[in-house]
Design a protein around this motif. Sequence first.
Motif, PDB file in Angstrom:
ATOM      1  N   ARG A  31      64.845 -67.261  20.661  1.00  0.00           N
ATOM      2  CA  ARG A  31      64.957 -68.481  21.493  1.00  0.00           C
ATOM      3  C   ARG A  31      64.590 -69.735  20.718  1.00  0.00           C
ATOM      4  NH1 ARG A  31      63.186 -65.474  27.139  1.00  0.00           N
ATOM      5  NH2 ARG A  31      65.211 -64.467  27.351  1.00  0.00           N
ATOM      6  N   ALA A  32      63.857 -69.549  19.608  1.00  0.00           N
ATOM      7  CA  ALA A  32      63.548 -70.704  18.753  1.00  0.00           C
ATOM      8  C   ALA A  32      64.750 -71.072  17.888  1.00  0.00           C
ATOM      9  CB  ALA A  32      62.332 -70.387  17.880  1.00  0.00           C
ATOM     10  N   GLY A  33      65.882 -70.378  18.063  1.00  0.00           N
ATOM     11  CA  GLY A  33      67.101 -70.760  17.372  1.00  0.00           C
ATOM     12  C   GLY A  33      67.452 -69.925  16.149  1.00  0.00           C
ATOM     13  N   ASN A  34      66.926 -68.714  16.089  1.00  0.00           N
ATOM     14  CA  ASN A  34      67.204 -67.860  14.935  1.00  0.00           C
ATOM     15  C   ASN A  34      68.086 -66.670  15.311  1.00  0.00           C
ATOM     16  OD1 ASN A  34      65.215 -69.112  12.962  1.00  0.00           O
ATOM     17  ND2 ASN A  34      63.855 -68.574  14.660  1.00  0.00           N
ATOM     18  N   LYS A  35      68.842 -66.167  14.334  1.00  0.00           N
ATOM     19  CA  LYS A  35      69.407 -64.832  14.449  1.00  0.00           C
ATOM     20  C   LYS A  35      68.324 -63.860  14.013  1.00  0.00           C
ATOM     21  CE  LYS A  35      74.165 -66.061  13.410  1.00  0.00           C
ATOM     22  NZ  LYS A  35      75.209 -66.028  12.374  1.00  0.00           N
ATOM     23  N   VAL A  36      68.167 -62.775  14.773  1.00  0.00           N
ATOM     24  CA  VAL A  36      67.043 -61.883  14.498  1.00  0.00           C
ATOM     25  C   VAL A  36      67.503 -60.433  14.312  1.00  0.00           C
ATOM     26  CG1 VAL A  36      64.744 -61.148  15.222  1.00  0.00           C
ATOM     27  CG2 VAL A  36      65.642 -63.348  16.008  1.00  0.00           C
ATOM     28  N   CYS A  37      67.118 -59.866  13.180  1.00  0.00           N
ATOM     29  CA  CYS A  37      67.329 -58.443  12.907  1.00  0.00           C
ATOM     30  C   CYS A  37      65.948 -57.820  12.729  1.00  0.00           C
ATOM     31  CB  CYS A  37      68.162 -58.272  11.644  1.00  0.00           C
ATOM     32  SG  CYS A  37      68.309 -56.558  11.093  1.00  0.00           S
ATOM     33  N   VAL A  38      65.671 -56.750  13.471  1.00  0.00           N
ATOM     34  CA  VAL A  38      64.335 -56.168  13.498  1.00  0.00           C
ATOM     35  C   VAL A  38      64.372 -54.746  12.939  1.00  0.00           C
ATOM     36  CG1 VAL A  38      62.456 -55.431  15.022  1.00  0.00           C
ATOM     37  CG2 VAL A  38      63.711 -57.541  15.516  1.00  0.00           C
ATOM     38  N   VAL A  39      63.422 -54.433  12.074  1.00  0.00           N
ATOM     39  CA  VAL A  39      63.291 -53.070  11.551  1.00  0.00           C
ATOM     40  C   VAL A  39      62.008 -52.473  12.128  1.00  0.00           C
ATOM     41  CG1 VAL A  39      62.941 -51.672   9.467  1.00  0.00           C
ATOM     42  CG2 VAL A  39      64.533 -53.610   9.431  1.00  0.00           C
ATOM     43  N   VAL A  40      62.105 -51.275  12.699  1.00  0.00           N
ATOM     44  CA  VAL A  40      60.900 -50.654  13.275  1.00  0.00           C
ATOM     45  C   VAL A  40      60.600 -49.304  12.634  1.00  0.00           C
ATOM     46  CG1 VAL A  40      61.018 -51.772  15.535  1.00  0.00           C
ATOM     47  CG2 VAL A  40      62.212 -49.601  15.179  1.00  0.00           C
ATOM     48  N   SER A  41      59.308 -49.000  12.596  1.00  0.00           N
ATOM     49  CA  SER A  41      58.849 -47.667  12.193  1.00  0.00           C
ATOM     50  C   SER A  41      58.733 -46.797  13.449  1.00  0.00           C
ATOM     51  CB  SER A  41      57.474 -47.758  11.534  1.00  0.00           C
ATOM     52  OG  SER A  41      57.530 -48.572  10.396  1.00  0.00           O
ATOM     53  N   GLY A 128      75.507 -62.694  19.098  1.00  0.00           N
ATOM     54  CA  GLY A 128      74.315 -63.233  19.750  1.00  0.00           C
ATOM     55  C   GLY A 128      73.304 -62.166  20.142  1.00  0.00           C
ATOM     56  N   HIS A 129      73.533 -60.943  19.680  1.00  0.00           N
ATOM     57  CA  HIS A 129      72.596 -59.862  20.001  1.00  0.00           C
ATOM     58  C   HIS A 129      71.462 -59.820  18.976  1.00  0.00           C
ATOM     59  CE1 HIS A 129      76.303 -57.680  21.882  1.00  0.00           C
ATOM     60  NE2 HIS A 129      75.862 -58.671  22.647  1.00  0.00           N
ATOM     61  N   ILE A 130      70.354 -59.238  19.413  1.00  0.00           N
ATOM     62  CA  ILE A 130      69.283 -58.915  18.482  1.00  0.00           C
ATOM     63  C   ILE A 130      69.549 -57.502  17.985  1.00  0.00           C
ATOM     64  CG2 ILE A 130      66.806 -58.450  18.298  1.00  0.00           C
ATOM     65  CD1 ILE A 130      66.492 -60.590  20.605  1.00  0.00           C
ATOM     66  N   ALA A 131      69.550 -57.318  16.666  1.00  0.00           N
ATOM     67  CA  ALA A 131      69.813 -55.985  16.105  1.00  0.00           C
ATOM     68  C   ALA A 131      68.484 -55.320  15.793  1.00  0.00           C
ATOM     69  CB  ALA A 131      70.655 -56.098  14.840  1.00  0.00           C
ATOM     70  N   ILE A 132      68.330 -54.087  16.301  1.00  0.00           N
ATOM     71  CA  ILE A 132      67.121 -53.305  16.032  1.00  0.00           C
ATOM     72  C   ILE A 132      67.530 -52.139  15.133  1.00  0.00           C
ATOM     73  CG2 ILE A 132      65.142 -52.126  17.069  1.00  0.00           C
ATOM     74  CD1 ILE A 132      65.502 -54.874  18.227  1.00  0.00           C
ATOM     75  N   VAL A 133      66.910 -52.040  13.978  1.00  0.00           N
ATOM     76  CA  VAL A 133      67.320 -51.029  13.001  1.00  0.00           C
ATOM     77  C   VAL A 133      66.173 -50.060  12.745  1.00  0.00           C
ATOM     78  CG1 VAL A 133      68.151 -50.644  10.643  1.00  0.00           C
ATOM     79  CG2 VAL A 133      68.898 -52.668  11.925  1.00  0.00           C
ATOM     80  N   ALA A 134      66.512 -48.782  12.665  1.00  0.00           N
ATOM     81  CA  ALA A 134      65.526 -47.756  12.326  1.00  0.00           C
ATOM     82  C   ALA A 134      65.107 -47.914  10.876  1.00  0.00           C
ATOM     83  CB  ALA A 134      66.133 -46.370  12.537  1.00  0.00           C
ATOM     84  N   GLY A 135      63.816 -48.074  10.630  1.00  0.00           N
ATOM     85  CA  GLY A 135      63.335 -48.151   9.259  1.00  0.00           C
ATOM     86  C   GLY A 135      63.280 -46.772   8.633  1.00  0.00           C
ATOM     87  N   PHE A 136      63.030 -46.734   7.312  1.00  0.00           N
ATOM     88  CA  PHE A 136      62.600 -45.492   6.658  1.00  0.00           C
ATOM     89  C   PHE A 136      63.741 -44.495   6.453  1.00  0.00           C
ATOM     90  CE2 PHE A 136      60.541 -41.186   7.521  1.00  0.00           C
ATOM     91  CZ  PHE A 136      59.817 -41.094   6.352  1.00  0.00           C
ATOM     92  N   GLN A 137      64.957 -44.830   6.918  1.00  0.00           N
ATOM     93  CA  GLN A 137      66.020 -43.818   6.874  1.00  0.00           C
ATOM     94  C   GLN A 137      67.344 -44.395   6.422  1.00  0.00           C
ATOM     95  OE1 GLN A 137      67.831 -43.388  11.182  1.00  0.00           O
ATOM     96  NE2 GLN A 137      65.637 -43.093  11.300  1.00  0.00           N
TER      97      GLN A 137
END
Lengths: 423, 423
Positions: A31-41, A128-137
């Motif tokens: 919402r602060a105006g960024n494209k966001v890609c997230v990596v999770v463990s 415009g989606h937030i991408a959530i990516v599996a880390g470690f693999q």
Amino acid sequence: MSLVVQKYGGSSVSDAEAIRRVARRIVETQRAGNKVCVVVSAMGDTTDDLLDLAEQVTPAPPARELDMLLTSGERISMALVAMAIAQLGAEARSFTGSQAGVITDEVHGRARIIDVTPGRIQSALEAGHIAIVAGFQGVSQTTKDITTLGRGGSDTTAVALAAALKADVCEIYTDVDGVFTADPRVLPSARKLDVVSMEEMLDLAANGSKILHLRCVEYARRYGIPIHVRSSWSQRPGTWIKDNPYEGEGAVEAPIITGVAHDKGEAKITIVGVPDEVGAAATIFGAIAEAEINIDMIVQNVSAAQTGKTDISFTLPQGDGAKGMSVLQGVKAQVPYEDLRLDDAIGKISLVGAGMKSHPGVSARFFKALADAGINIEMISTSEIRVSAVTRADQVEDAVRAVHTAFGLDASEEAVVYGGTGR
Amino acid sequence: MSLVVQKYGGSSVSDAEAIRRVARRIVETQRAGNKVCVVVSAMGDTTDDLLDLAEQVTPAPPARELDMLLTSGERISMALVAMAIAQLGAEARSFTGSQAGVITDEVHGRARIIDVTPGRIQSALEAGHIAIVAGFQGVSQTTKDITTLGRGGSDTTAVALAAALKADVCEIYTDVDGVFTADPRVLPSARKLDVVSMEEMLDLAANGSKILHLRCVEYARRYGIPIHVRSSWSQRPGTWIKDNPYEGEGAVEAPIITGVAHDKGEAKITIVGVPDEVGAAATIFGAIAEAEINIDMIVQNVSAAQTGKTDISFTLPQGDGAKGMSVLQGVKAQVPYEDLRLDDAIGKISLVGAGMKSHPGVSARFFKALADAGINIEMISTSEIRVSAVTRADQVEDAVRAVHTAFGLDASEEAVVYGGTGR
């Protein structure tokens, strides 16, 4: 509009509440105006629980199947993070390592990334989606099998994706406020650093700093990805790791000392009475390298004139101690040494600072601080921006305190450590 | 050399010990000279645990992410089964639905298989490996997202793979010895059937028999895949389900009655005082169909001459009861009925047998058995090989016992029920 890659470790997504907290931060970033890609463990103890399950089934699980098993951990956490984001009214899509285009070699359990083809991630971000990516693999280029990246894998995933997406920054979220002058769990007077050079961070990571894995820093340096290490529990700015951070407007000269790292995960092997002949060291360390054991320091004494023999000591990861001993027993026919000794109870303390190279006397002050604290030095090694000493394991934390104070690094207030540790 | 597809449900792989037991059976099957492809469900309660986690995060998880989450369950069980097989000295390779080529439409949560391209499975089998495939899951042809197949999904995966691989048999392992003349959990005197026709199995599955899901039987009939339902806890032969099982050498005529199915999962909606006009039923059931509600029985009384009005009752899954009521409230403007009633407390009992069509009097004997047991019949429907009656829910198990005995189906010894239930 900036493109931000964020990485959250296992302790940041340990339960439903933690996941909702992380989701709020992710949505705020968008919402602060960024494209966001997230990596999770994987969540908290998931990986250990899965390893337990495997052990109940067989003492020797095939590496391919162990990777298949363990990668379910990130699948769970990424789906839950995506759900929590949806609950906040934003759109998220989760992707496995394979779907995100993380292509690796085929070495199960410690695969290396050889390419990242993030087409699906780019499409999701464009939509415009937030991408959530599996880390470690990732997925093996040759066999198409699922692989895992080994220790520090999720950090490496995050930096590799940041590079492939040409992200503006890779934010690594952890349970402390950033990189400190020493481990704040050991030394509450450690001071948070606002900025650290890639070069210094490499030396800190290689010498026991747990905040970022060495591979991740190497990757970031190679591709010029700025890393921002910060806490998922607070809004404070963390530590920026970048190339040449001491240049530019209002720059000051590099501080002499950046921080103190320590490591209690090494062991020392001493080979006693090695014939002082050409090729002895080459034979010994050739055999060690062939067994894929990474060695750290090597020290060889001057040989005693009357015997023509010398002692060689080196340090290696504790987990490789027994293997190292057996390799050396195998070379005795070629290099007839007198004795072998394995010592698990060592610690290593390292002082790191880019300014060190232009300031003579740093080593002397380092050794004096240890001597004043009554700590015996067993081995020494140095680089242009680092000086390290091996001590007894039970003395290494005292050594950190003594050196930290001697170099004037102590902060006026205590560091905050928020939670447990992630993968 | 035969090609055998085996499917093990959640109760067969509920813990490490169960997994090792299943692995022994799989390896024995291979060592007996077969190529073996295995489909597994998630371990025991894994799916419920994952649903709980999702609920803790959000009351309304997006379907795409729920599928991503739930499919981690089979990923865990299949990797563990592959490990247990390796421990026995055989070679196994696990494959996700996507890797196994299970291509579906994009309806998350209840996707339908539209193609199976099992190239990797065939290669694994050719190489002498045992292929372990995640049940219940696939990948959408259009979006490339991970999908789940909904209820009975793993059975359907097994039959679909058996069809694509041209397997000789699809073995479905469960916690009873096969298909019984009635549910052995309700009626311990139920008798195991050696053989059932596809047609009869369809009617049993459609009318409450839980042993195989309707979709799986439909798929098997369409592709001519013989199914062998048997227990993973014993070595006894189970029940074969195939086309025309009563033909061939030493054949006897089809038995008149195959078995009794019952279902407590339905509800009844009665629409009171519907104008007896052309098109009223079409409007009502058109609206119900549009809402994707599957209806089962429909009964319409003769309209009373003095009012020109009639009552229409139909049965539908209990879970769709509220939705059905709301759909009907929406058509009241077009079909001005007097009242709507929802009844959740019904049960259905069905008598199935291919020989029924050539034996008059079966229905009469069925109704007499219920009457003798003091059970009131609320609705009736029949097909060529089935007669069903709706009763009060709390009377349906008595009805099963009465009808089972009246048709001479009781066995001399009690059926064995081995464990819990799987997905």
